[in-house]
Design an enzyme around this catalytic site. Structure first.
Site, PDB file in Angstrom:
ATOM      1  N   HIS A 260       2.824   4.762   2.740  1.00 24.63           N
ATOM      2  CA  HIS A 260       3.228   3.425   3.151  1.00 24.63           C
ATOM      3  C   HIS A 260       3.367   3.421   4.666  1.00 24.63           C
ATOM      4  O   HIS A 260       3.803   4.418   5.262  1.00 24.63           O
ATOM      5  CB  HIS A 260       4.558   3.029   2.499  1.00 24.63           C
ATOM      6  CG  HIS A 260       4.837   1.570   2.555  1.00 24.63           C
ATOM      7  ND1 HIS A 260       5.357   0.953   3.671  1.00 24.63           N
ATOM      8  CD2 HIS A 260       4.656   0.585   1.634  1.00 24.63           C
ATOM      9  CE1 HIS A 260       5.493  -0.348   3.424  1.00 24.63           C
ATOM     10  NE2 HIS A 260       5.071  -0.597   2.211  1.00 24.63           N
ATOM     11  N   ASP A 314       3.173   0.455  -5.810  1.00 27.26           N
ATOM     12  CA  ASP A 314       2.016   0.305  -6.694  1.00 27.26           C
ATOM     13  C   ASP A 314       1.874   1.439  -7.696  1.00 27.26           C
ATOM     14  O   ASP A 314       1.136   1.297  -8.682  1.00 27.26           O
ATOM     15  CB  ASP A 314       0.729   0.228  -5.859  1.00 27.26           C
ATOM     16  CG  ASP A 314       0.694  -1.000  -4.981  1.00 27.26           C
ATOM     17  OD1 ASP A 314       0.890  -2.101  -5.513  1.00 27.26           O
ATOM     18  OD2 ASP A 314       0.478  -0.864  -3.766  1.00 27.26           O
TER      19      ASP A 314
END
Length: 377
Positions: A260, A314
């Site tokens: 991320h 996700d």
């Protein structure tokens, strides 16, 4: 003119906001100052949406009105159904959703963006109607009639009913609502920034949300949850996970669901989603994908140790939706159903002191090139 060029605007502030905040070093995500863990434990998606849009938790009367307004506006025009019927069945649901949301703006004029009352009803309609559009497309593309919403059902329960024509297991409804909360907002991400650029032109909110949906579709943003499921299916078993991860990293390929731009520890949303996985599988039976995912995370943790790359939102969300029987290509539309609350919150915030986005560029081309006639080229 001199500039420091930051590819992807990495670390460059594009706005000030009081909507959400991320501490990437400690793994903390807050909506309006409230931790997402608290909201999942004590709130609901609609209450959280109100918090995001209006800056505070609603009173009982405000929450009842908000819930009632959204419930009343769940239905969509028959011409929106006709539009969906004209789209190719093989098309991606995100494309269908983007087209339908853009069309909503033709039925519900929202161009008066300086009108607070008009903006309220635009927000109500978008939050209310996106689930109806997603569920309708999921059925229409298989030749089935859409299932109309039921006013007596809560937000998440109603969506699952429109998708399956069955009342969902109470645990499913609770977990699905938590998933929506976790996906509702996340500071200055790609789709939010896209929406802000569109909003800065004073475009209507339906256009703002349609543009955000387009950005969310990409595999480097919301589309990653689909690719996680594809990856886990490709691995096939926990025993094959180590070899897959090793080969992927050796080839310098991205491990879907990992890493991320902001978090340098495990995404707090991934931690909550993993807990939701365990609750769901304990009561409703195990998922073979979850066992593979655990081994992928363990192996990646060993091989990527010290690099600050951990599971993101996700990685586990798709496993939950898969267990609920939701088709893989619907995962990103579910993301959009939740994130519309965050997009709209940033839209309203942008309008308060709006300034048109007009970033600069660094020109890297030639100057004073001669024009060569076509006969001489």
């Amino acid at each position: 003119m001199p500039h420091d060029f930051m590819p992807g605007l990495d670390g460059v502030p594009a706005a000030t906001s009081s909507i959400s905040d991320v501490d990437g070093q400690q793994g903390i995500l807050e909506y309006r100052g409230i931790r997402v863990e608290t909201l999942c434990a004590r709130s609901s998606f609609l209450e959280t949406s109100y918090l995001l849009l209006f800056g505070r938790l609603p009173t009982r009367a405000e929450l009842d009105r908000w819930t009632g307004d959204i419930t009343h506006h769940r239905r969509i025009k028959f011409r929106i159904y006709d539009l969906l019927k004209c789209l190719p069945e093989s098309g991606h649901p995100m494309d269908a959703l983007q087209a339908a949301v853009a069309a909503l703006g033709m039925f519900y004029p929202g161009r008066q963006v300086k009108d607070a009352e008009n903006n309220y009803w635009s927000a109500v309609r978008l939050i209310a109607k996106l689930p109806t559009i997603v569920a309708a497309w999921a059925r229409l593309r298989h030749g089935n009639d859409p299932i109309p919403p039921r006013d007596e059902l809560e937000f998440s329960d109603n969506f699952l009913y429109m998708l399956t024509e069955r009342t969902a297991h109470p645990l499913w409804t609770h977990i699905f609502d938590d998933c929506l909360i976790l996906h509702a907002e996340h500071t200055m991400n790609a789709s939010t920034f896209t929406g802000l650029v569109t909003a800065s032109t004073l475009a209507d909110p339906y256009t703002v949300v349609a543009s955000s949906i387009g950005a969310l579709k990409g595999p480097l943003h919301g589309g990653a949850n689909e690719e996680v499921i594809q990856m886990l299916n490709e691995i096939g078993s926990p025993q094959q996970a180590r070899a897959y991860v090793q080969n992927h990293l050796a080839g310098k390929r991205k491990l879907m669901g990992f890493g991320h731009r902001v978090y340098k520890v495990k995404d707090p949303r991934a931690t909550i989603l993993q807990q939701l996985c365990e609750r769901l599988f304990k009561e409703c039976g195990p998922s073979p994908l979850y066992a593979i995912a655990l081994e992928v995370e363990r192996t990646a943790g060993e091989l990527l140790q010290g690099k600050g790359i951990y599971p993101n939102v996700d990685f586990y969300s798709g496993i939950i939706y898969d267990k609920m029987g939701i088709e893989t290509d619907l995962f990103t539309p579910l993301f959009a159903m939740a994130r519309v609350s965050g997009w709209l919150a940033h839209w309203l915030e942008q309008l308060r002191e709006n300034k048109l986005f007009r970033p600069d560029q660094i020109y890297s081309g030639e100057h004073n090139r001669p024009y060569t006639p076509v006969e001489q080229r």
